[in-house]
Design a protein around this motif. Sequence first.
Motif: not given
Lengths: 255, 345
Positions: A96, A100-104, A158, A165, B226-227, B230-231, B233-234, B237-238, B345
Motif C-alpha cells: 500500500l 498520508r505517505r507515512e515516510l520516515f 515524497r 519504497r 529506527r523506522a 519514527v513511524n 504505520i510506515g 507497511l514495509v 512523519e
Amino acid sequence: MSADRRLARAQPQGAEPLLRVDDLAVAYGNVEAVHGVSLAADKGRIVTVIGRNGAGKTTLLAALMGLLPSRGRVCFGGDDVGPWPVERRVAGGMVLVPERRELFGTMTVADHLELGAFARRRAPAAARRRRRDEVYARFPRLAERRAQFAATLSGGERQMLALGRALMAEPALLLLDEPSLGLAPLVVRDIFTIIAALRETGVTILLVEQNARAALAVADYGYVLETGNVALAGPSAALAADPRVAAAYLGGERG
Amino acid sequence: MDAQIAALLAQDGFTNGAIYALLALALVLVFAVTRVIFVPSGELVSYGTLTLAALDAGKTPGMVKLLVGAAVLATVIEVVSTLRRREARRLLPRVLLWGGVPLAIAALVTWAAPLKPPLFAQVLLTLAAVGALGPLLYRIVYQPIADASVLVLLIVSVALHLVLAGLGLYFFGAEGSRTPAFASAQLAVGSMTFSAQSLFVVATSALAIVVLYVLFNRTLYGKALRATAVNRIGARLVGIAPDFAGTVTFTLAALLCAFCGVLIGPITTVYYDSGFLISLKGFVGAIIGGLVSYPLAAAGALFVGLIEAFASFYASAFKEVIVFTLIIPVLLWRSLTSHHHEEDE
Ligand SMILES: Nc1ncnc2c1ncn2[C@@H]1O[C@H](COP(=O)(O)OP(=O)(O)OP(=O)(O)O)[C@@H](O)[C@H]1O
Ligand SMILES: [Mg+2]
C-alpha cells in the motif's frame, strides 16, 4: 446490492482474479464507513476506485491491507488473507502507498528504499540492488536526493519516494491511495505517466482517486464508491461515458 | 578542594556517568520503539550484578528459575497464537525460538555454574541469561497490550518492576554482592592516577555506544528499529512487524542493562533493589534527551554522574537529594525549550 454483485461478477473473465473482495464491511466503533463492498482485480490490470471525500476509499484500502478490522472476505492470489497481519500481506505481495505517505522523516531517501525491500530481505543482495537502480531510473529526482531526509522533500518528491519504497517490496498488487493528492497539475501528469508505465512490469494496481478523469484514463476497469457502497462499476471507458459519472465526477474537471 | 581531588571525583563521575549513559540509551530505545517507559530496567541491572556474583561464587543463580518459567509461559502463548492464526507450519521454529533458546541458556548456566568458569565466560553467561529475559518479558507482558496508551504501559511497567524486585529478593537474598574487579592496576599520568577499572568501564561503555551507532545506522535491522520509532504505520507497511521490533528492542535493552550490572558490580555493592536507583539516574539522562535524542541522553547521563560524584564529596548523606534536585532546573529548561513532535512523519 444485487446490482453491485452482478457488476462485480461481470468483470473477471475465466481466470480467478488476483484480488477478490466479497461483501467487505468496515466500521469505526459503531459507525460503519464501508458497507458490503465487492470488487475484483485481474492480474496485470489497473482497477480504479473513484469517489468523493469521505466516500470510504481510504477506509477500504486500509481494511484490504489489514490495518483496520473488517467483515467479509478478502482473497488475494487464491488465499483468504483475512487472518493475516499487515506484514504477512506485504510479504505476500500486497503493498500500500497510503494517503498520508507515512515516510520516515528523519531517514534518508536511500534508507527508505533499503527498508522498502525489508520484506524481501532474504532475496540476494544483487537482486535488491538491481531493483533499487530500477527505482532510481524511474525516479531520477530520488537518485539526486538519495542522502536527503524524507522530511525535507517536496510534496511531489515524497509521493515519488512513497511509490519507490513500495516498488522495492516487489509488489504483485499495488494499492495506491490518491497518488495525485496535493500535487501541482504537471506533477500529477508525471505520476499518472509513471502509473501507466508500471503496467509494463506486470503489477496489478488498485488505484483510489478523486481525480476521476485521469484515473479512468489510465485504468482498465473502475468502481464508483458512494458513501461506502459501490454505486457503479464497469470498464473505465464505459464509466467515463456514463452520464451519471460525467455529471458527478467529471464535470468541469480537466485533468 | 584541590585539583587532585577534583580529578578523582571527575573520574568517579565519568565512570558512573558512562554506566548511566548506557542505561539512558536503553531507555530511549525502548521508549522510541515501543512507547514503554522501561521501569524494570533497574531490576535487570541488579540481576546482572547478582547473577555474575552467584556464578563467581560457584552457585547457580536463582534467576534461572524465572528464565525457565518465562520460557514455558512464552512458548505456550506462542503456540496458542500460532494455532489461532492457522500458521501451523511456523510452529516448530517458534517453539525452538521461544522455548528452546532460553531453556538452553538456563541449562548451560546451571551446568557451568559449579565449574567456576573464568570471569570472561561468567560475564557471557550473565549477559545471555539476563539478556534472554528481555524478549520473554516483552512477549508475555508488553506485546499483548502493545497498542495501549503510554500511561497504561507505564502502570504495567511499575507493576513489573515490583514483581521483578520481589523475585530478586527471593532469588538472590537480601545481602548485597560485589563482583571482582576486571582490572586492578593504577595508572599514573603526571600527578594524576587513573584506576584501570574506571578506564575499563568508560572504554567498554564507549565501545558499546559505537556498536549501537553502527547497528542503527549501517544495518537493515537497526534501520528497521529506527523506522518503527519514527513511524509505526510506515514501518508496518514495509513489512516490519511491531512485535518483531519490540522483541529485538527488548533483547538489546536487557543486554545493555545486564552489561551495566556487570560493569557496576566491582564499583558498588549491589542489592536486589539497588538497580532501581541506578536506572533512575539513567532515566534522568534519558529525560534530558527528551526520551528521543540518543546523544543528548548520553550527555545528560554523564552530567548526572558528575553531579553525583561531586555531591557525594560535599554532602554524601544528601547525595541522592542533590542529584535529583539539581535535575529539576535542567528539566524545566528542557521542557521550555523543546517542542513536542508527534508522529507526523
Ligand atoms: N478514524 C476514524 N474514526 C471515525 N471515523 C472515521 C475515521 N476515519 C475515517 N472516518 C470516516 O469514515 C468515512 C470514510 O472516510 P475515508 O477516509 O475512508 O474517506 P475517503 O473516501 O478516503 O475520503 P478522501 O477522498 O477525503 O480521502 C468518513 O465519513 C470519515 O469521516
Ligand atoms: Mg482518502
